[in-house]
Design a protein around this motif. Sequence first.
Motif, PDB file in Angstrom:
ATOM      1  N   ARG A 114      44.321  38.268  32.748  1.00  0.00           N
ATOM      2  CA  ARG A 114      44.764  38.946  33.974  1.00  0.00           C
ATOM      3  C   ARG A 114      43.860  40.128  34.304  1.00  0.00           C
ATOM      4  NH1 ARG A 114      49.853  37.992  31.280  1.00  0.00           N
ATOM      5  NH2 ARG A 114      50.916  36.210  32.275  1.00  0.00           N
ATOM      6  N   GLN A 115      43.436  40.862  33.268  1.00  0.00           N
ATOM      7  CA  GLN A 115      42.498  41.963  33.487  1.00  0.00           C
ATOM      8  C   GLN A 115      41.176  41.429  34.049  1.00  0.00           C
ATOM      9  OE1 GLN A 115      42.195  43.665  29.579  1.00  0.00           O
ATOM     10  NE2 GLN A 115      44.012  44.943  29.801  1.00  0.00           N
ATOM     11  N   TYR A 116      40.713  40.321  33.482  1.00  0.00           N
ATOM     12  CA  TYR A 116      39.439  39.722  33.885  1.00  0.00           C
ATOM     13  C   TYR A 116      39.486  39.266  35.343  1.00  0.00           C
ATOM     14  CZ  TYR A 116      35.535  36.380  33.823  1.00  0.00           C
ATOM     15  OH  TYR A 116      34.390  35.672  34.107  1.00  0.00           O
ATOM     16  N   PHE A 117      40.527  38.547  35.691  1.00  0.00           N
ATOM     17  CA  PHE A 117      40.643  38.068  37.066  1.00  0.00           C
ATOM     18  C   PHE A 117      40.919  39.208  38.036  1.00  0.00           C
ATOM     19  CE2 PHE A 117      42.141  33.929  34.979  1.00  0.00           C
ATOM     20  CZ  PHE A 117      40.870  33.394  35.012  1.00  0.00           C
ATOM     21  N   GLY A 118      41.668  40.219  37.596  1.00  0.00           N
ATOM     22  CA  GLY A 118      41.930  41.371  38.434  1.00  0.00           C
ATOM     23  C   GLY A 118      40.668  42.154  38.732  1.00  0.00           C
ATOM     24  N   ALA A 119      39.789  42.287  37.730  1.00  0.00           N
ATOM     25  CA  ALA A 119      38.517  42.998  37.931  1.00  0.00           C
ATOM     26  C   ALA A 119      37.632  42.253  38.918  1.00  0.00           C
ATOM     27  CB  ALA A 119      37.808  43.165  36.588  1.00  0.00           C
ATOM     28  N   GLU A 120      37.667  40.917  38.867  1.00  0.00           N
ATOM     29  CA  GLU A 120      36.867  40.122  39.812  1.00  0.00           C
ATOM     30  C   GLU A 120      37.288  40.378  41.255  1.00  0.00           C
ATOM     31  OE1 GLU A 120      37.147  36.017  38.792  1.00  0.00           O
ATOM     32  OE2 GLU A 120      35.279  36.058  37.642  1.00  0.00           O
ATOM     33  N   LYS A 121      38.600  40.508  41.477  1.00  0.00           N
ATOM     34  CA  LYS A 121      39.103  40.689  42.829  1.00  0.00           C
ATOM     35  C   LYS A 121      38.725  42.059  43.400  1.00  0.00           C
ATOM     36  CE  LYS A 121      43.060  37.621  42.251  1.00  0.00           C
ATOM     37  NZ  LYS A 121      44.547  37.544  42.160  1.00  0.00           N
ATOM     38  N   THR A 122      38.584  43.057  42.525  1.00  0.00           N
ATOM     39  CA  THR A 122      38.270  44.400  42.990  1.00  0.00           C
ATOM     40  C   THR A 122      36.765  44.610  43.171  1.00  0.00           C
ATOM     41  OG1 THR A 122      38.209  45.208  40.695  1.00  0.00           O
ATOM     42  CG2 THR A 122      40.315  45.373  41.897  1.00  0.00           C
ATOM     43  N   ASN A 123      35.945  43.694  42.644  1.00  0.00           N
ATOM     44  CA  ASN A 123      34.482  43.829  42.773  1.00  0.00           C
ATOM     45  C   ASN A 123      33.985  43.207  44.074  1.00  0.00           C
ATOM     46  OD1 ASN A 123      34.323  45.131  40.361  1.00  0.00           O
ATOM     47  ND2 ASN A 123      33.924  43.280  39.167  1.00  0.00           N
TER      48      ASN A 123
END
Length: 316
Positions: A307-316
């Motif tokens: 979830r952290q990994y996918f969440g970081a992708e969305k914010t980049n």
Amino acid sequence: MSKLLDSIDQRTRLVGENRLELLMFRLGGRQLFAINVFKVQEVVKVPHLRHVPHSHPHIRGVAHLRNQTVPVIDLRAAIGMSPLKELESANLIVAEYNRSVQAFLIGAVDRIVNLNWELILPPPKGTGRSHFLTAITRIDDQLVEILDVERVLADIIPYNTRVSDSVLDQDLALEARKRKLKILLAEDSPTAVKQVKETLGNIGVEVLSVQDGLQALTLLRQWAVSGRKVTDEILMLVTDAEMPEMDGYRLTAEVRKDPALADLYVVLHTSLSGSFNKAMVEKVGCNDFLSKFQPDELAAVVQKRLRQYFGAEKTN
């Protein structure tokens, strides 16, 4: 014998120094065997054992120790030898593995030694007991066989690798499979490797495994030197604490010191006691700690990282 067992505070001094303490013993013969002292609660003479009907043939009975009933495993029989006969001179190693306490029936206790992990080597392949060994070493020119207690316990108490429906996030698993996301597992016990691979297969994550911390560190540095971003190669590093060549604490410390690796998410996954390892996680800089073997907890930690990994992708 209890005087030989150091306190948790004293043992923490070994962390980051790539050292371990082994309790050495015999199983009614000349061969020396060993397990890590960290897992040992006490060593006692064999008390009265109460037989348990329909129990596993390697369980000699149960003992009442310190206000708890503890199963007693004949360690000699459990690794493929004939059962131990002379109980009058025998001892029990009371140890905690994977959040449960059990006692191992052994022969004579030898001593405790303090060693560098670099002196601990993988077991030779093809030998009769090799699948019950996690490593070997030499002390005073005598071979010492370090037992894979996780394998012993798995043969007696079947393990579960299924992730509960209430924990499993099917959407995350589907996305992880699409992305072909991987974790790197540093683990010397084949039994533990199999457990982790089966559990993480439920949540769509592939497992790359190496046998010790040095192999893991070498692979990570090879990726970095070749220009590959380590966090693009793997989602996280999951490491055992005890391994030949380099333990999980030293591995984590080396990762944190290397600018190319320092951002890697690291989880310590071990059968050592939780109270000890929570202090060690803070000392060496792990992101999380897991006690073996709890499939739901392993899945929860990896899914949190997803979830952290996918969440970081969305914010980049």
